[in-house]
Design a protein around this motif. Structure first.
Motif, PDB file in Angstrom:
ATOM      1  N   ILE A   1       0.740  -1.431  -0.102  1.00 41.23           N
ATOM      2  CA  ILE A   1      -0.208  -0.306   0.462  1.00 41.23           C
ATOM      3  C   ILE A   1       0.466   1.078  -0.045  1.00 41.23           C
ATOM      4  O   ILE A   1       1.842   1.599   0.787  1.00 41.23           O
ATOM      5  N   GLN A   2       0.446   1.829  -0.808  1.00 45.10           N
ATOM      6  CA  GLN A   2       1.169   3.226  -1.508  1.00 45.10           C
ATOM      7  C   GLN A   2       0.669   4.508  -0.233  1.00 45.10           C
ATOM      8  O   GLN A   2      -0.331   4.837   0.505  1.00 45.10           O
ATOM      9  N   GLY A   3       0.887   5.688  -0.558  1.00 51.52           N
ATOM     10  CA  GLY A   3       0.679   7.088  -0.237  1.00 51.52           C
ATOM     11  C   GLY A   3       0.515   7.246   1.397  1.00 51.52           C
ATOM     12  O   GLY A   3       1.523   6.467   2.015  1.00 51.52           O
TER      13      GLY A   3
ATOM     14  N   PHE B   1       3.746   2.666   2.299  1.00 51.04           N
ATOM     15  CA  PHE B   1       2.984   4.883   3.760  1.00 51.04           C
ATOM     16  C   PHE B   1       4.940   5.456   2.837  1.00 51.04           C
ATOM     17  O   PHE B   1       5.767   4.818   3.903  1.00 51.04           O
ATOM     18  N   ASN B   2       4.457   6.592   3.135  1.00 52.47           N
ATOM     19  CA  ASN B   2       5.529   7.861   2.632  1.00 52.47           C
ATOM     20  C   ASN B   2       4.688   8.933   3.213  1.00 52.47           C
ATOM     21  O   ASN B   2       3.743   8.875   4.071  1.00 52.47           O
ATOM     22  N   GLY B   3       5.406   9.904   3.653  1.00 55.38           N
ATOM     23  CA  GLY B   3       5.232  10.989   4.061  1.00 55.38           C
ATOM     24  C   GLY B   3       5.250  10.870   5.976  1.00 55.38           C
ATOM     25  O   GLY B   3       5.715  10.342   6.352  1.00 55.38           O
ATOM     26  N   SER B   4       4.213  11.632   6.540  1.00 56.64           N
ATOM     27  CA  SER B   4       4.969  11.741   7.782  1.00 56.64           C
ATOM     28  C   SER B   4       3.720  11.108   8.490  1.00 56.64           C
ATOM     29  O   SER B   4       2.583  10.868   7.686  1.00 56.64           O
TER      30      SER B   4
HETATM   31  C1  LIG Z   1       4.744   9.287  -1.941  1.00 55.98           C
HETATM   32  O1  LIG Z   1       4.860   8.133  -3.150  1.00 55.98           O
HETATM   33  C2  LIG Z   1       3.786   8.856  -4.215  1.00 55.98           C
HETATM   34  C3  LIG Z   1       3.962   7.690  -4.846  1.00 55.98           C
HETATM   35  O2  LIG Z   1       4.091   5.904  -4.454  1.00 55.98           O
HETATM   36  C4  LIG Z   1       4.207   9.908  -4.688  1.00 55.98           C
HETATM   37  O3  LIG Z   1       3.361  10.691  -5.617  1.00 55.98           O
HETATM   38  C5  LIG Z   1       4.464  11.095  -3.205  1.00 55.98           C
HETATM   39  O4  LIG Z   1       4.494  12.311  -3.621  1.00 55.98           O
HETATM   40  C6  LIG Z   1       5.349  10.927  -2.042  1.00 55.98           C
HETATM   41  N1  LIG Z   1       4.906  11.639  -1.122  1.00 55.98           N
HETATM   42  C7  LIG Z   1       5.896  12.354  -0.065  1.00 55.98           C
HETATM   43  C8  LIG Z   1       5.567  12.991   0.911  1.00 55.98           C
HETATM   44  O5  LIG Z   1       6.692  11.453  -0.073  1.00 55.98           O
END
Ligand SMILES: *[C@@H]1O[C@H](CO)[C@@H](O)[C@H](O)[C@H]1NC(C)=O
Ligand SMILES: *[C@@H]1O[C@H](CO)[C@@H](O)[C@H](O)[C@H]1NC(C)=O
Ligand SMILES: *[C@@H]1O[C@H](CO)[C@@H](O)[C@H](O)[C@H]1NC(C)=O
Ligand SMILES: *[C@@H]1O[C@H](CO)[C@@H](O)[C@H](O)[C@H]1NC(C)=O
Ligand SMILES: *[C@@H]1O[C@H](CO)[C@@H](O)[C@H](O)[C@H]1NC(C)=O
Ligand SMILES: *[C@@H]1O[C@H](CO)[C@@H](O)[C@H](O)[C@H]1NC(C)=O
Ligand SMILES: *[C@@H]1O[C@H](CO)[C@@H](O)[C@H](O)[C@H]1NC(C)=O
Ligand SMILES: *[C@@H]1O[C@H](CO)[C@@H](O)[C@H](O)[C@H]1NC(C)=O
Ligand SMILES: *[C@@H]1O[C@H](CO)[C@@H](O)[C@H](O)[C@H]1NC(C)=O
Ligand SMILES: *[C@@H]1O[C@H](CO)[C@@H](O)[C@H](O)[C@H]1NC(C)=O
Length: 639
Positions: free
Chosen positions: A462-464, A486-489
């Protein structure tokens, strides 16, 4: 004409049949009727009554195939639809446009006419979320088991009929019938109607050897199209058949619409054995609604008092002094009696004990099991789960068709349910979808699952970002999102989860500061794992977060670095010039002085600088941004 495969919707796995326009549903003229020939490419008319069956070819799910009929009583249809296990354990037909009313819903089973198929699939069937049938081994040898039937009250405009795999072959469905019946038909007293479903256990026409459908009997349409199995004798030698050609009065009068033919045959006792006894095997600890049919068709019994008997069920007197002529008002006049019994054992015995006059007589017997209709899952939660199904690209093998929690025997895999007696509905309190190959991203709507206590989505792709709406699933105790992308904070709203006991976010690409409120909570007894991420910081055990730089500061640093670089370049040039001068002087002094030696020395300086930078980088790798300027200085010098 076959529809090209590409035109079929790919994801919709529940079959949605919206054919309301096809049927007449005027309250007085004719009852609503929908008959579907599963797997058919064309609408079909079957003999002997030219019954119309609609095709279902345009709907997705399952596989159409040629059918062989397991029993001669199955309609004369040549196709079926079967549901291989790869289609998921639950598959449904949802039929819309059904007027409010009482319905007889019947499902005929088929057998795939191919040699490599399971001879006798065993599966379960539910209507409106209530299980009405579970096929038993040997069903293909029993005529009255080639279909499942139930009387259902439909108030909602739709009827949902689902087939549930039990791991014994692919559910294969020949036909589905949804036939409206009279509004008070089979009303057995208190408790009847919405909230109860009556499953047909047996339906017998006594004193005949030829089983018939209502249509064959020219029964009234408001009675549905019941199948009357034939029973010529209860106990061979101790009773006998009786029949008449005389017309029967009141056979079909609301709410009891029965075919006249039912009353034209009967089983009667003999002078040696005036009592009649019918024994059926049933499931124990169930309630049954019993319908008994009588008409005085013996021309010798001409008035009241000439045939009187008691009716006992499992030994208890249910009706005393039954006098058919007296109760129905005349000879050749139909009499319907019904009663409800609770059966603890596995047999149901109906005994007719003569009291006065002649031997006992009976024309028809119906046994219906009374099933409490299941409550459904709250509709907000169903729609949230459907959003999840799409957003996470849930594999088809998981199914997720019909209702998530009911029938209770077949909840959706991965959804944990609990019943809420206050709202009289089911709620989702757990999601177990670890290692299921999920993709996509988590939708905000997950917070509509307001009763979740535990979520495990570990080991997927799962992404985002983690939706901040998680913060309002206040009952959440366990959240395992480990080993995903998962990415971001981490959203600050997770700090609102006061019941949180476990939080596993390891093995993702999360970065930034762990929200202070969450950090505080975790440090007070909750278990958590944040390792193996792109750069989380801010609580003990993780690196301290670097100072947060304003963009002005960043510009300053960049400007400073450029200045330093220029200065360095200037010095190098000066030093080189000086070396050139020295070399020139040496060359002049001694012609064979080694040119290469100076270069070796120069190169060693650079290596030292690289080594130093590398070391610096390692030290700061958990911290994030601060080492960037230093690492970059190495390559710049080298190139
Ligand atoms: C998280 O990953 C998605 C693609 O998987 C990307 O579009 C998005 O910019 C990324 N967000 C961050 C905060 O890195
Ligand atoms: C079904 O039977 C027809 C002939 O009756 C045949 O043409 C067709 O190929 C069969 N279909 C399948 C899926 O076996
Ligand atoms: C099965 O299909 C074959 C032809 O494919 C046909 O001859 C046979 O009658 C079918 N069997 C049944 C029971 O329908
Ligand atoms: C009727 O049933 C459908 C399908 O189960 C459901 O989506 C809908 O919310 C129900 N409507 C009402 C008014 O209960
Ligand atoms: C079934 O019997 C009950 C009383 O025992 C009666 O009230 C009800 O009307 C009967 N139902 C029908 C459809 O005749
Ligand atoms: C049978 O009916 C009784 C009384 O109406 C009820 O209390 C009981 O729960 C029912 N049993 C079943 C198995 O439905
Ligand atoms: C049960 O439903 C009621 C009404 O919808 C709700 O207020 C209550 O919180 C629910 N109970 C549980 C344990 O979820
Ligand atoms: C979630 O599932 C994984 C893998 O199936 C399991 O190892 C882990 O213990 C589960 N997490 C929780 C909190 O139970
Ligand atoms: C849940 O959280 C989201 C985002 O934080 C918010 O937009 C939404 O209104 C919240 N819903 C409820 C029911 O509190
Ligand atoms: C935390 O997660 C890492 C992998 O991401 C694992 O190696 C480690 O054992 C986990 N720690 C605990 C305490 O579960």
């Amino acid at each position: 004409m076959p529809m090209p495969r590409s035109l079929l919707p790919l994801v919709s796995w529940a079959l949605l049949v919206l054919l309301s326009g096809f049927s007449v549903c005027s309250a007085d003229s004719a009852p609503y009727g929908m008959r579907i020939s599963c797997g058919a490419r064309e609408d079909i008319h079957t003999p002997p009554t030219n019954t119309l069956w609609y095709k279902d070819f345009a709907y997705t799910g399952g596989t159409p195939a040629n059918a062989s009929r397991p029993s001669f009583i199955s309609p004369l249809l040549h196709t079926l639809r079967y549901f291989p296990v790869s289609d998921g354990p639950e598959n449904c037909y949802t039929i819309g446009g059904v007027p409010v009313g009482h319905y007889s819903v019947r499902i005929f089973f088929g057998l795939v006419n191919q040699t490599n198929f399971d001879d006798e699939p065993l599966f379960d069937i539910s209507v409106q979320g209530t299980q009405i049938s579970s096929l038993q081994p040997g069903w293909t040898n029993k005529d009255d088991q080639s279909f499942a039937e139930a009387i259902v009250f439909l108030s909602n405009g739709t009827v949902s009929i689902c087939f549930h795999s039990t791991g014994h072959g692919d559910p294969s469905i020949l036909a589905i019938e949804v036939l409206q019946i009279d509004d008070r038909a089979y009303s057995f007293g208190p408790g009847w109607g919405q909230g109860t479903i009556q499953r047909t256990v047996s339906r017998l026409s006594c004193g005949t050897t030829s089983p018939k459908f209502g249509v064959d009997y020219s029964g009234d349409q408001w009675g549905g199209d019941r199948f009357w199995d034939a029973i010529a004798t209860f106990i061979a030698g101790s009773d006998q058949e009786l029949s008449t050609e005389q017309a029967i009065k009141a056979a079909s009068s609301a709410p009891n619409f029965y075919p006249e033919g039912l009353y034209q045959t009967a089983i009667v006792g003999t002078s040696n054995h005036p009592e009649l006894e019918y024994i059926a095997s049933v499931d124990s600890n169930k309630n049954y609604s019993i319908w008994l049919h009588f008409a005085e068709i013996d021309s010798l019994i001409t008035g009241a008092g000439q045939r009187v008997f008691d009716i006992l069920i499992n030994g208890n007197v249910m009706f005393q002094d039954v006098d058919i002529v007296k109760l129905s008002g005349d000879q050749y006049t139909a009499l319907v009696m019904n009663t409800t019994v609770s059966v603890s054992g596995r047999t149901l015995t109906i005994t007719l004990q003569p009291k006065a006059g002649s031997v006992s007589l009976i024309n028809g017997i119906e046994v219906l099991e009374i099933i409490a209709a299941e409550s459904r899952t709250s509709s907000a939660e169903v729609s949230a789960l459907k959003t999840l199904k799409t957003a996470l690209e849930l594999p088809v093998r998981l199914g997720w068709n019909g209702d998530p929690c009911v029938p209770q025997q077949h909840p959706w895999s991965g959804a944990d349910c609990q019943y809420n007696s206050t709202s009289n509905s089911w709620e989702i309190d757990g999601l177990r979808l670890d290692n299921q190959g999920l993709r996509g991203s988590l939708p905000t709507e997950i917070s509509m699952l307001q009763h979740l206590q535990s979520i495990n989505l570990s080991g997927n792709s799962i992404q985002g970002t983690i939706p901040s709406s998680f913060g309002n699933i206040t009952s959440l105790q366990i959240l395992d999102l480990s080993y995903n992308d998962f990415n971001g904070s981490i959203p600050g709203s997770l700090g609102q989860l006061t019941s949180l006991k476990k939080l596993y976010l390891n093995g993702n690409q999360l970065s930034g500061k762990v929200p202070a409120a969450l950090g505080g909570r975790l440090l007070h007894g909750a278990s958590f794992n944040f390792t193996d991420n792109a750069g989380l910081c801010g609580i003990p055990g993780l690196p301290t977060c670097g100072p947060h730089l304003s963009s002005g500061a960043k510009v300053g640093i960049a400007f400073g670095s450029c200045l330093a670089f220029l200065l360095l370049l200037l010095c190098t040039v000066c030093w080189y010039k000086r070396q050139q001068n020295v070399l020139l002087a040496q060359k002049i002094a001694a012609r064979e002085a080694p040119y290469a030696k100076a270069r070796t020395h120069f190169s060693r300086d650079i290596q030292m600088a690289r080594h130093h930078n590398h070391h610096n980088n390692q030290n700061n790798s958990h911290g994030g941004a601060m080492t960037t300027a230093a690492t970059e200085s190495g390559p710049i010098l080298l190139s």
